[in-house]
Design a protein around this motif. Sequence first.
Motif, short mmCIF file in Angstrom:
data_model
loop_
_atom_site.label_atom_id
_atom_site.label_comp_id
_atom_site.label_asym_id
_atom_site.label_seq_id
_atom_site.Cartn_x
_atom_site.Cartn_y
_atom_site.Cartn_z
N GLU A 115 9.66 -22.06 102.81
CA GLU A 115 8.67 -21.46 101.92
C GLU A 115 8.03 -20.24 102.56
O GLU A 115 7.84 -19.20 101.94
CB GLU A 115 7.56 -22.47 101.59
N TRP B 211 7.96 -16.29 101.21
CA TRP B 211 6.75 -15.49 101.02
C TRP B 211 6.83 -14.21 101.87
O TRP B 211 6.47 -13.13 101.40
CB TRP B 211 5.51 -16.30 101.41
N VAL C 29 -0.18 -19.40 103.17
CA VAL C 29 0.37 -20.35 102.19
C VAL C 29 -0.45 -21.63 102.17
O VAL C 29 -0.80 -22.16 101.11
CB VAL C 29 1.85 -20.66 102.51
N ILE C 30 -0.77 -22.15 103.36
CA ILE C 30 -1.54 -23.38 103.45
C ILE C 30 -2.94 -23.20 102.85
O ILE C 30 -3.43 -24.06 102.11
CB ILE C 30 -1.65 -23.84 104.92
N LYS D 56 -2.71 -23.04 98.98
CA LYS D 56 -2.47 -24.38 98.41
C LYS D 56 -3.71 -25.25 98.52
O LYS D 56 -4.05 -25.98 97.58
CB LYS D 56 -1.29 -25.04 99.13
N SER D 57 -4.38 -25.15 99.66
CA SER D 57 -5.59 -25.95 99.85
C SER D 57 -6.69 -25.53 98.89
O SER D 57 -7.40 -26.37 98.32
CB SER D 57 -6.08 -25.80 101.30
N PHE E 87 -6.36 -23.99 95.86
CA PHE E 87 -6.04 -24.41 94.49
C PHE E 87 -6.15 -25.92 94.35
O PHE E 87 -6.53 -26.43 93.29
CB PHE E 87 -4.65 -23.92 94.10
N GLY E 88 -5.83 -26.63 95.43
CA GLY E 88 -5.99 -28.08 95.38
C GLY E 88 -7.43 -28.48 95.24
O GLY E 88 -7.76 -29.44 94.51
N HIS F 3 -0.72 -31.95 99.35
CA HIS F 3 -0.27 -30.62 99.76
C HIS F 3 1.03 -30.74 100.54
O HIS F 3 1.15 -31.58 101.45
CB HIS F 3 -1.32 -29.95 100.63
N THR F 4 2.00 -29.90 100.19
CA THR F 4 3.29 -29.93 100.89
C THR F 4 3.69 -28.53 101.33
O THR F 4 3.26 -27.53 100.75
CB THR F 4 4.40 -30.50 99.98
N LEU F 5 4.51 -28.48 102.36
CA LEU F 5 5.11 -27.24 102.83
C LEU F 5 6.56 -27.54 103.17
O LEU F 5 6.83 -28.42 103.98
CB LEU F 5 4.37 -26.69 104.05
#
Length: 476
Positions: free
Chosen positions: A262, A266, A348-349, A352-353, A355-356, A370-372
């Motif tokens: 991922e 990006w 990226v982390i 995601k965090s 939006f989570g 959360h996944t990567l």
Amino acid sequence: MNILGRILLIEAGLLAAPLITAAIYGESVLPFLWTILTVLAAAGILLLCGRRTEGGLHAREGFVSVALSWIVISLFGALPFVLSGAIPNYIDALFEITSGFTTTGASVLADVESLPRGILFWRSFSHFIGGMGVLVFMMAVLPMDDEHSMHLLHAEVPGPVKGKLVPRMRETARILYIIYIGMTIAEFVLLLCGGLSVYDSLLTAFGTTATGGFGIRNASVAGFNSVYVEMVVAVFMFLAGVNFNLYYIAILKRSLKGFRSEELGWYVLIVIFATVTIALSIAGQVGGFLPGLRYSFFQVCAIITSTGYGTADFNLWPSYARTLIVLLMIMGACAGSTGGGTKVARLVIAIKSSFGEIRHQLFPRSTIRHTLDGERLDGAVIRNTLAYYSLYALIAMASILLLSLEGLDLDTTLTSVISCLSNIGPGLNLVGPTGNYAVWSGGGKLLLCLCMLLGRLEIFPVVMLLAPGVWVGMKK
């Protein structure tokens, strides 16, 4: 003390390379000889006073050892500049070599072409030494058990997620260095094919694969006046910004699965977006979209990977292009690469965090996962990422405020800090591609040296040096 002694022994050995270079070109070898003797004496004292501990290193000892090692090699590494007279002022010499080891590429020199060949070699070779990490090199060549080496590797290799490539840490270090050296040799050969001399090809390759960016021409890579050389350097800068674990998987395991990463996706998209939009914005200045792509691709790769080489003065580009370049400085390349910046993986982390958290506010009973790359992100990784961004912002704000006391313009002050904290090299205005960092006072340069070390070691190891809780109860 035992680790510091070993590091100085390695530095003394590495200083033989510029000494030999100076001898080949008929220059004085005394600056390097005296430095080697001084470093060996200091190493001997540390090894006599220090001893290996039983049971391995704790995490805090690993972090402190890494931070102190980088400080010590910089303090001694500045001596050849002073002893040779190339940079008579010790603070200026310390700034230059710290910039070299941390692969920042910021310089106080206006005329690098006037430097002796041996000194110029040491300046660029410091990039190669610091690119993959001097302690990683130590683990690769000296016998150390996994308990001793694990925390050293974790403290020195950039990125929020670190792991072993193979079960033994020493083998992991060796694999990283084999890939690193292989990439350097490949670029060296291609530059030779482009008509560069052995000396120019080697030093340019040092600065590229380490994403350092010390130029050996006053006009940086533009000084070679070759589109072929520009493109070779640009491609290798881009490749050096990729996580080296992916190369291991592709070359040794003969699998392309790693390139589905991922973070890599990006990284590629960001480079494409920045290259195309900047090319469009500068097309009117450089004679069209295609010439714009040439300059844009090179400069985007140079900035996002923190290499800092130049083929154009982006100080003269439109506001959009300069703004995007500053954002790329902060963002940086992939985790596990030789590139600087905050790293794409952290971005990226963080996204995601964030939006989570928004989703959790809307649906409090929902479970956020959360996944990567298809794997669940540990809560500790997310906390580390958010803490890193917070510390980065606080350190940047404090440093900008302190530097502003010197009275220079905002663009110079702001981008000097961001550039050094992200290990980029050039900034805007007075510290842009055609400027240098000689505009700052001795105190300002020392503050920027600290920013470079904080950026290269990703803040935590250096901050831990100042934390009383780290030293209380340090393992005897």
